[in-house]
Scaffold this motif. Sequence first.
Motif, PDB file in Angstrom:
ATOM      1  N   ASN A 168       0.806  -1.213   0.000  1.00  0.00           N
ATOM      2  CA  ASN A 168       0.000   0.000   0.000  1.00  0.00           C
ATOM      3  C   ASN A 168       0.843   1.270   0.000  1.00  0.00           C
ATOM      4  OD1 ASN A 168       0.696  -1.010   2.672  1.00  0.00           O
ATOM      5  ND2 ASN A 168      -0.400   0.755   3.480  1.00  0.00           N
ATOM      6  N   TRP A 197      -2.004  -4.196  -4.733  1.00  0.00           N
ATOM      7  CA  TRP A 197      -2.774  -3.313  -3.861  1.00  0.00           C
ATOM      8  C   TRP A 197      -3.557  -2.303  -4.691  1.00  0.00           C
ATOM      9  CZ3 TRP A 197      -3.233   1.840  -2.856  1.00  0.00           C
ATOM     10  CH2 TRP A 197      -3.929   2.180  -1.692  1.00  0.00           C
ATOM     11  N   LEU A 198      -2.907  -1.703  -5.677  1.00  0.00           N
ATOM     12  CA  LEU A 198      -3.586  -0.714  -6.522  1.00  0.00           C
ATOM     13  C   LEU A 198      -4.775  -1.318  -7.253  1.00  0.00           C
ATOM     14  CD1 LEU A 198      -0.467   1.152  -7.921  1.00  0.00           C
ATOM     15  CD2 LEU A 198      -2.277   2.152  -6.495  1.00  0.00           C
ATOM     16  N   PRO A 234       3.247  -3.437  -5.313  1.00  0.00           N
ATOM     17  CA  PRO A 234       2.198  -2.426  -5.180  1.00  0.00           C
ATOM     18  C   PRO A 234       1.072  -2.559  -6.198  1.00  0.00           C
ATOM     19  CG  PRO A 234       4.186  -1.446  -6.096  1.00  0.00           C
ATOM     20  CD  PRO A 234       4.541  -2.847  -5.672  1.00  0.00           C
ATOM     21  N   CYS A 280      -7.731  -1.925   2.588  1.00  0.00           N
ATOM     22  CA  CYS A 280      -6.285  -1.929   2.807  1.00  0.00           C
ATOM     23  C   CYS A 280      -5.918  -2.705   4.072  1.00  0.00           C
ATOM     24  CB  CYS A 280      -5.769  -0.491   2.895  1.00  0.00           C
ATOM     25  SG  CYS A 280      -3.982  -0.363   3.059  1.00  0.00           S
ATOM     26  N   CYS A 282      -0.363   5.433   1.285  1.00  0.00           N
ATOM     27  CA  CYS A 282      -0.845   5.114  -0.056  1.00  0.00           C
ATOM     28  C   CYS A 282      -0.829   6.346  -0.976  1.00  0.00           C
ATOM     29  CB  CYS A 282      -2.228   4.477   0.001  1.00  0.00           C
ATOM     30  SG  CYS A 282      -3.622   5.592   0.251  1.00  0.00           S
ATOM     31  N   TRP A 303       8.392   3.290   0.754  1.00  0.00           N
ATOM     32  CA  TRP A 303       8.361   1.910   1.239  1.00  0.00           C
ATOM     33  C   TRP A 303       9.721   1.533   1.832  1.00  0.00           C
ATOM     34  CZ3 TRP A 303      11.285  -2.337  -0.221  1.00  0.00           C
ATOM     35  CH2 TRP A 303      10.864  -3.564   0.292  1.00  0.00           C
ATOM     36  N   TYR A 329       3.385   4.149  -1.132  1.00  0.00           N
ATOM     37  CA  TYR A 329       3.788   4.807  -2.367  1.00  0.00           C
ATOM     38  C   TYR A 329       4.538   6.081  -2.024  1.00  0.00           C
ATOM     39  CZ  TYR A 329       3.457   7.367  -6.729  1.00  0.00           C
ATOM     40  OH  TYR A 329       3.759   8.078  -7.854  1.00  0.00           O
ATOM     41  N   CYS A 389      -9.722   2.274   3.203  1.00  0.00           N
ATOM     42  CA  CYS A 389      -8.844   1.905   4.315  1.00  0.00           C
ATOM     43  C   CYS A 389      -9.213   0.524   4.855  1.00  0.00           C
ATOM     44  CB  CYS A 389      -8.901   2.965   5.416  1.00  0.00           C
ATOM     45  SG  CYS A 389      -8.177   4.549   4.909  1.00  0.00           S
ATOM     46  N   THR A 420      -7.730  -1.711  -4.854  1.00  0.00           N
ATOM     47  CA  THR A 420      -8.296  -0.471  -4.309  1.00  0.00           C
ATOM     48  C   THR A 420      -8.689   0.537  -5.381  1.00  0.00           C
ATOM     49  OG1 THR A 420      -6.109   0.510  -4.037  1.00  0.00           O
ATOM     50  CG2 THR A 420      -7.024  -0.695  -2.136  1.00  0.00           C
ATOM     51  N   TYR A 445      -3.149   7.488  -2.698  1.00  0.00           N
ATOM     52  CA  TYR A 445      -4.362   8.293  -2.563  1.00  0.00           C
ATOM     53  C   TYR A 445      -4.252   9.261  -1.388  1.00  0.00           C
ATOM     54  CZ  TYR A 445      -5.831   4.348  -5.456  1.00  0.00           C
ATOM     55  OH  TYR A 445      -5.910   3.387  -6.426  1.00  0.00           O
ATOM     56  N   LYS A 474     -10.564   4.684  -5.152  1.00  0.00           N
ATOM     57  CA  LYS A 474      -9.547   5.737  -5.155  1.00  0.00           C
ATOM     58  C   LYS A 474     -10.078   7.089  -4.690  1.00  0.00           C
ATOM     59  CE  LYS A 474      -9.752   7.210  -9.992  1.00  0.00           C
ATOM     60  NZ  LYS A 474     -10.774   6.458 -10.658  1.00  0.00           N
TER      61      LYS A 474
END
Length: 165
Positions: A21, A56-57, A53, A76, A157, A28, A23, A73, A60, A159, A64
């Motif tokens: 998660n 995860w992207l 990643p 996540c 993240c 990271w 970015y 969340c 989610t 976002y 966004k």
Amino acid sequence: MPWPALLDEGYGVTGFFYGNNIYPAEEWARRRDAVLTLAESVGMPVVVADYVPDEWLERTAELKDCPEGGERCAVCFGLQLGAAAAYAATNGFGAICTTLTISPHKDPVLLNEIGKKISRTHRVEWLERVWRKGDGFKKSVRISREMGLYRQNYCGCAYSLRERA
């Protein structure tokens, strides 16, 4: 601090760092390095999950535009705790918990609900904790400053980074 507290309760402790998660990749790496430094300082092993990643992207992407603390969340948290539970189950660990409840920005009730559900799925025990109780957050800030550990200023993240901008 969670690791010493769990040791005091009689648990063997291994950290698990999941950061799909987070970015960008440089962030990271900063967080991973801080976890590794902390683990070394308390003499505890830590497992660093591969950084992927895109997974995860993908999970989610539809969320966004959700605000921080919303449905994204929860997804996540599920991904993070799911990775930990899967690792625990595969590698013979009997229980998991999360340090995410130390943050005043995270919902400990939601985290513990998700943790319980995921733990049942993977047949590991969930250790329900709210680490920010008893000034846990303030203590963690003080200790991390004393150790010179990196402290992030956003959840991690892409976002949330966009929201901060």
